[in-house]
Design a protein around this motif. Structure first.
Motif, PDB file in Angstrom:
ATOM      1  N   ALA A 168       0.824  -1.213   0.000  1.00 57.65           N
ATOM      2  CA  ALA A 168       0.000   0.000   0.000  1.00 57.65           C
ATOM      3  C   ALA A 168       0.860   1.266   0.000  1.00 57.65           C
ATOM      4  O   ALA A 168       1.832   1.371   0.752  1.00 57.65           O
ATOM      5  CB  ALA A 168      -0.929  -0.006   1.203  1.00 57.65           C
ATOM      6  N   LYS A 169       0.455   2.231  -0.814  1.00 60.38           N
ATOM      7  CA  LYS A 169       1.176   3.500  -0.901  1.00 60.38           C
ATOM      8  C   LYS A 169       0.285   4.706  -0.613  1.00 60.38           C
ATOM      9  O   LYS A 169       0.786   5.772  -0.260  1.00 60.38           O
ATOM     10  CB  LYS A 169       1.783   3.653  -2.299  1.00 60.38           C
ATOM     11  N   HIS A 170      -1.019   4.557  -0.774  1.00 59.62           N
ATOM     12  CA  HIS A 170      -1.915   5.709  -0.641  1.00 59.62           C
ATOM     13  C   HIS A 170      -2.970   5.533   0.450  1.00 59.62           C
ATOM     14  O   HIS A 170      -3.075   6.363   1.342  1.00 59.62           O
ATOM     15  CB  HIS A 170      -2.590   5.983  -1.989  1.00 59.62           C
ATOM     16  N   PHE A 171      -3.748   4.462   0.374  1.00 60.24           N
ATOM     17  CA  PHE A 171      -4.769   4.274   1.409  1.00 60.24           C
ATOM     18  C   PHE A 171      -5.123   2.804   1.564  1.00 60.24           C
ATOM     19  O   PHE A 171      -4.960   1.988   0.639  1.00 60.24           O
ATOM     20  CB  PHE A 171      -6.034   5.099   1.110  1.00 60.24           C
ATOM     21  N   ILE A 172      -5.618   2.488   2.767  1.00 60.08           N
ATOM     22  CA  ILE A 172      -6.132   1.149   3.087  1.00 60.08           C
ATOM     23  C   ILE A 172      -7.478   1.334   3.776  1.00 60.08           C
ATOM     24  O   ILE A 172      -7.579   2.053   4.771  1.00 60.08           O
ATOM     25  CB  ILE A 172      -5.181   0.372   4.025  1.00 60.08           C
ATOM     26  N   PHE A 173      -8.512   0.676   3.240  1.00 61.55           N
ATOM     27  CA  PHE A 173      -9.843   0.697   3.848  1.00 61.55           C
ATOM     28  C   PHE A 173     -10.176  -0.719   4.301  1.00 61.55           C
ATOM     29  O   PHE A 173     -10.124  -1.666   3.512  1.00 61.55           O
ATOM     30  CB  PHE A 173     -10.905   1.160   2.853  1.00 61.55           C
ATOM     31  N   ILE A 174     -10.552  -0.864   5.568  1.00 58.83           N
ATOM     32  CA  ILE A 174     -10.913  -2.169   6.124  1.00 58.83           C
ATOM     33  C   ILE A 174     -12.273  -2.062   6.804  1.00 58.83           C
ATOM     34  O   ILE A 174     -12.468  -1.237   7.690  1.00 58.83           O
ATOM     35  CB  ILE A 174      -9.848  -2.659   7.122  1.00 58.83           C
ATOM     36  N   GLU A 175     -13.223  -2.889   6.371  1.00 60.49           N
ATOM     37  CA  GLU A 175     -14.576  -2.915   6.928  1.00 60.49           C
ATOM     38  C   GLU A 175     -14.985  -4.367   7.144  1.00 60.49           C
ATOM     39  O   GLU A 175     -15.142  -5.125   6.183  1.00 60.49           O
ATOM     40  CB  GLU A 175     -15.558  -2.234   5.971  1.00 60.49           C
ATOM     41  N   TYR A 176     -15.144  -4.751   8.416  1.00 58.24           N
ATOM     42  CA  TYR A 176     -15.446  -6.155   8.727  1.00 58.24           C
ATOM     43  C   TYR A 176     -16.490  -6.253   9.821  1.00 58.24           C
ATOM     44  O   TYR A 176     -16.562  -5.408  10.721  1.00 58.24           O
ATOM     45  CB  TYR A 176     -14.177  -6.906   9.146  1.00 58.24           C
ATOM     46  N   CYS A 253     -11.925  -5.252   2.132  1.00 59.69           N
ATOM     47  CA  CYS A 253     -10.599  -4.649   2.294  1.00 59.69           C
ATOM     48  C   CYS A 253     -10.204  -4.067   0.941  1.00 59.69           C
ATOM     49  O   CYS A 253     -10.233  -4.772  -0.070  1.00 59.69           O
ATOM     50  CB  CYS A 253      -9.571  -5.677   2.752  1.00 59.69           C
ATOM     51  N   VAL A 254      -9.877  -2.780   0.919  1.00 57.18           N
ATOM     52  CA  VAL A 254      -9.484  -2.099  -0.315  1.00 57.18           C
ATOM     53  C   VAL A 254      -8.109  -1.474  -0.119  1.00 57.18           C
ATOM     54  O   VAL A 254      -7.854  -0.806   0.889  1.00 57.18           O
ATOM     55  CB  VAL A 254     -10.500  -1.007  -0.705  1.00 57.18           C
ATOM     56  N   ILE A 255      -7.228  -1.675  -1.097  1.00 54.35           N
ATOM     57  CA  ILE A 255      -5.864  -1.144  -1.037  1.00 54.35           C
ATOM     58  C   ILE A 255      -5.606  -0.316  -2.284  1.00 54.35           C
ATOM     59  O   ILE A 255      -5.569  -0.835  -3.411  1.00 54.35           O
ATOM     60  CB  ILE A 255      -4.832  -2.284  -0.953  1.00 54.35           C
ATOM     61  N   ASP A 256      -5.491   1.005  -2.103  1.00 56.69           N
ATOM     62  CA  ASP A 256      -5.113   1.935  -3.182  1.00 56.69           C
ATOM     63  C   ASP A 256      -6.039   1.866  -4.395  1.00 56.69           C
ATOM     64  O   ASP A 256      -5.630   2.232  -5.506  1.00 56.69           O
ATOM     65  CB  ASP A 256      -3.673   1.662  -3.639  1.00 56.69           C
ATOM     66  N   ASN A 257      -7.263   1.387  -4.211  1.00 55.93           N
ATOM     67  CA  ASN A 257      -8.198   1.201  -5.324  1.00 55.93           C
ATOM     68  C   ASN A 257      -7.647   0.249  -6.394  1.00 55.93           C
ATOM     69  O   ASN A 257      -8.177   0.178  -7.504  1.00 55.93           O
ATOM     70  CB  ASN A 257      -8.547   2.552  -5.980  1.00 55.93           C
ATOM     71  N   GLN A 258      -6.604  -0.485  -6.036  1.00 58.16           N
ATOM     72  CA  GLN A 258      -5.988  -1.439  -6.957  1.00 58.16           C
ATOM     73  C   GLN A 258      -6.383  -2.874  -6.626  1.00 58.16           C
ATOM     74  O   GLN A 258      -6.536  -3.707  -7.519  1.00 58.16           O
ATOM     75  CB  GLN A 258      -4.453  -1.345  -6.898  1.00 58.16           C
ATOM     76  N   PHE A 300     -17.292   1.355   0.671  1.00 59.41           N
ATOM     77  CA  PHE A 300     -16.693   1.723   1.955  1.00 59.41           C
ATOM     78  C   PHE A 300     -16.941   3.190   2.267  1.00 59.41           C
ATOM     79  O   PHE A 300     -17.332   3.550   3.385  1.00 59.41           O
ATOM     80  CB  PHE A 300     -15.196   1.431   1.945  1.00 59.41           C
ATOM     81  N   LEU A 301     -16.705   4.064   1.298  1.00 55.74           N
ATOM     82  CA  LEU A 301     -16.842   5.499   1.534  1.00 55.74           C
ATOM     83  C   LEU A 301     -18.278   5.887   1.852  1.00 55.74           C
ATOM     84  O   LEU A 301     -18.510   6.816   2.639  1.00 55.74           O
ATOM     85  CB  LEU A 301     -16.344   6.264   0.299  1.00 55.74           C
ATOM     86  N   GLN A 302     -19.250   5.202   1.273  1.00 56.78           N
ATOM     87  CA  GLN A 302     -20.652   5.484   1.589  1.00 56.78           C
ATOM     88  C   GLN A 302     -20.923   5.270   3.080  1.00 56.78           C
ATOM     89  O   GLN A 302     -21.528   6.117   3.745  1.00 56.78           O
ATOM     90  CB  GLN A 302     -21.566   4.579   0.764  1.00 56.78           C
ATOM     91  N   PHE A 303     -20.493   4.130   3.605  1.00 56.70           N
ATOM     92  CA  PHE A 303     -20.701   3.827   5.027  1.00 56.70           C
ATOM     93  C   PHE A 303     -19.874   4.747   5.911  1.00 56.70           C
ATOM     94  O   PHE A 303     -20.331   5.218   6.949  1.00 56.70           O
ATOM     95  CB  PHE A 303     -20.343   2.362   5.295  1.00 56.70           C
ATOM     96  N   ASP A 317     -11.037  11.614  -5.224  1.00 56.49           N
ATOM     97  CA  ASP A 317      -9.724  11.620  -4.573  1.00 56.49           C
ATOM     98  C   ASP A 317      -9.176  10.207  -4.393  1.00 56.49           C
ATOM     99  O   ASP A 317      -7.962  10.012  -4.246  1.00 56.49           O
ATOM    100  CB  ASP A 317      -9.811  12.296  -3.202  1.00 56.49           C
ATOM    101  N   PHE A 318     -10.078   9.221  -4.401  1.00 59.79           N
ATOM    102  CA  PHE A 318      -9.676   7.833  -4.151  1.00 59.79           C
ATOM    103  C   PHE A 318      -9.738   6.972  -5.412  1.00 59.79           C
ATOM    104  O   PHE A 318      -9.479   5.781  -5.349  1.00 59.79           O
ATOM    105  CB  PHE A 318     -10.573   7.230  -3.064  1.00 59.79           C
ATOM    106  N   LYS A 319     -10.071   7.578  -6.539  1.00 64.24           N
ATOM    107  CA  LYS A 319     -10.188   6.826  -7.789  1.00 64.24           C
ATOM    108  C   LYS A 319      -8.829   6.786  -8.501  1.00 64.24           C
ATOM    109  O   LYS A 319      -8.611   7.464  -9.521  1.00 64.24           O
ATOM    110  CB  LYS A 319     -11.259   7.426  -8.699  1.00 64.24           C
ATOM    111  N   LEU A 320      -7.927   6.003  -7.962  1.00 62.60           N
ATOM    112  CA  LEU A 320      -6.603   5.844  -8.554  1.00 62.60           C
ATOM    113  C   LEU A 320      -6.695   4.865  -9.714  1.00 62.60           C
ATOM    114  O   LEU A 320      -7.320   3.807  -9.610  1.00 62.60           O
ATOM    115  CB  LEU A 320      -5.617   5.340  -7.499  1.00 62.60           C
ATOM    116  N   GLU A 321      -6.084   5.200 -10.818  1.00 61.95           N
ATOM    117  CA  GLU A 321      -6.177   4.389 -12.022  1.00 61.95           C
ATOM    118  C   GLU A 321      -5.452   3.057 -11.857  1.00 61.95           C
ATOM    119  O   GLU A 321      -4.430   2.964 -11.171  1.00 61.95           O
ATOM    120  CB  GLU A 321      -5.610   5.142 -13.222  1.00 61.95           C
ATOM    121  N   THR A 322      -5.991   2.035 -12.513  1.00 67.20           N
ATOM    122  CA  THR A 322      -5.385   0.703 -12.475  1.00 67.20           C
ATOM    123  C   THR A 322      -4.793   0.373 -13.843  1.00 67.20           C
ATOM    124  O   THR A 322      -5.173   0.966 -14.859  1.00 67.20           O
ATOM    125  CB  THR A 322      -6.428  -0.365 -12.116  1.00 67.20           C
TER     126      THR A 322
END
Length: 509
Positions: A168-176, A253-258, A300-303, A317-322
């Motif tokens: 991960a370089k930008h963001f990590i989202f974890i929802e469990y 679990c989301v990592i860098d939108n990748q 994740f961002l909605q919640f 801001d979180f839509k990093l290209e793949t």
């Protein structure tokens, strides 16, 4: 003594006791008023009859309505009050408003009715209808340029998740739904703390009821002190009018939108068999890489926006290209919510069953289904489709397992094959059909997942992961025992009676 003290100090136990005391107090007051003035009893009786008429005429699941009508009529004085308190969806209005607003805000970013659906329509009309239904009713689109990796056990996901989190370089989202201190979570937590030091944005969200017995009451503060942003969904409160039924059952679990992970596997040690609770724990998940991860990011961002009361979220801001260029198959992550009147999880399952031509293989920890699902399964079997359902042999909740077993006989009689996983507990929520269509996610085949919980899943068409799911299913069958009509009939009478009663009231559990 230790067990008693542990129970008394349990927050869920405390909340339950306080709610019961409030309920007893309310019933006592109403009973006393009825003794003083018979008109009070008359009003309550009329209210109950009105509630029965209202429930019967209300849109919704017939089994749910029937169970409530019987309960109200059994307890005519208090039944109407019970329904007003607990019978309807108690989703907070603020959450309903927030979910709708966030969908509208992110709609231009995630939803485009483009050539992808047209391509699917040309390849397989059944898959096209399924994708179109999900897109039109949950607002999440279909993607290409996405690779899917299937994990047949929690240990595989654990190992891969560690590798991906370290990148991960930008963001990590974890929802469990469940996070528990132990090997699994502590290993991940160490990585998250290191990533915070590297400047990575780390956000963790967990369900309060799911973690009530696995995390300390003020664990949010613990994470925040480590630099991790934290949100607790639907905190438990000792209120008579409860919303505890509407839980965040998602595992994302989301990592860098990748990279994105979805499936049945929570962040606790039994899911990787470091702790043995109900024999060997069989669970599954998928990892997405590519464009489809964007839908998980938005979920994740909605919640997060609702729980943190953020009025404005800059999704872009979180839509990093793949860079994934993958033409193999089509992928559609989606979320199901009790904030609307669309049972997306149930309908996706029904569509998969109804569209199956040769086979449909199902794994579910619970088989707590209504008439419409039972009819779909038996109709498919009677039409020549190979319908197989795998459930646990070692249950995590004995009463739910009894309800599952109560549904065996009517299914087996019509040609559905039922298998129980002998080594332990199946927690996987997957369906795979005809080698080309399937789902992996958090949606159980029960009323709670279909009607009350926030859920998510990944619908797939023509991906390699589907063949991996099928292969895993057939291999796992070797460790299962098939349930026969004789097995069902040979159960002792008292057990069959208890199962029947529990099954009748299953929609209220």
């Amino acid at each position: 003594m230790k067990k008693i003290l542990s129970l008394l100090s349990n927050r869920l136990f405390t909340v339950a006791v306080l709610i019961i005391l409030q309920l007893v107090f309310m019933m006592t007051v109403l009973y006393r008023l009825g003794e003083i003035d018979r008109n009070v009893n008359f009003v309550l009786l009329v209210l109950s009859y009105i509630m029965v008429v209202y429930v019967i005429n209300k849109q919704g699941n017939p089994s749910f309505k029937l169970a409530w009508c019987i309960l109200i009529l059994i307890l005519p004085i208090f039944g109407g009050i019970f329904y007003l308190l607990f019978g309807d969806k108690k989703v907070p209005k603020a959450l309903q408003k927030n979910m709708l607003a966030s969908i509208q805000e992110s709609l231009p970013l995630i939803n485009q009715e483009n050539e992808i659906l047209e391509l699917v329509e040309g390849l397989n009309y059944g898959a096209y209808k399924q994708f179109k239904y999900v897109w039109k009713n949950t607002y999440f689109p279909v993607y290409r340029n996405t690779s899917v990796e299937y994990f047949k056990v929690g240990e595989e996901k654990f190992e891969t998740m560690i590798v991906e989190l370290k990148k991960a370089k930008h963001f990590i989202f974890i929802e469990y739904f469940i996070i528990e201190e132990g090997v699994f979570w502590n290993t991940i937590l160490d990585i998250l703390v290191q990533k915070v030091k590297e400047g990575v944005l780390v956000r963790v969200m967990y369900d309060d009821a799911g973690c009530v017995s696995t995390l300390p009451a003020k664990y949010k503060k613990t994470l925040e002190e480590k630099g991790i942003e934290c949100a607790v969904f639907n905190p438990l409160k000792a209120r008579l009018v409860v919303q505890m039924n509407n839980r965040d059952h998602r595992k994302i679990c989301v990592i860098d939108n990748q990279v994105g992970f979805v499936g049945g596997i929570n962040l606790a040690d039994e899911y990787i068999n470091k702790v043995v609770r109900f024999g060997y724990w069989k669970d599954t998940a998928v990892m997405l890489k590519g464009e489809a991860v964007w839908s998980l990011t938005v979920m994740f961002l909605q919640f997060w926006g609702y729980v943190k009361k953020q009025k404005k979220i800059n999704y872009l801001d979180f839509k990093l290209e793949t860079n994934i260029q993958n033409s193999e198959g089509y992928v559609q992550p989606f979320s199901d919510s009790p904030t609307d009147h669309e049972e997306a999880g149930l309908n996706v399952h029904m569509n998969l069953i109804n569209n199956a031509k040769k086979y449909i293989y199902i794994e579910t920890p619970y088989l707590v289904i209504g008439y419409e699902m039972q009819k779909a399964l038996t109709l498919a079997a009677k039409s020549g489709v190979d319908v197989r359902i795998m459930t646990p042999h070692v249950p995590d909740k004995w009463y739910v397992h009894l309800v599952s077993q109560a549904n065996y006989l009517p299914l087996i009689r019509e040609g559905v094959k039922i298998y129980e996983y002998s080594p332990g507990f199946v927690h996987s929520k997957t369906m795979v059909s005809d080698d080309i269509m399937g789902i992996c996610g958090t949606i159980n085949m029960d009323y709670r997942s279909y009607y009350l919980h926030y859920e998510c899943g990944v619908l797939m068409y023509n991906t390699k992961a589907l063949l991996d799911m099928k292969k895993d299913y057939l291999q796992t069958l070797e460790d299962c025992m098939e349930i026969t009509i004789e097995d069902c009939k040979n159960e002792i009478l008292i057990k069959r009676i208890i199962r029947s009663v529990l099954n009748f009231f299953a929609p209220l559990m």
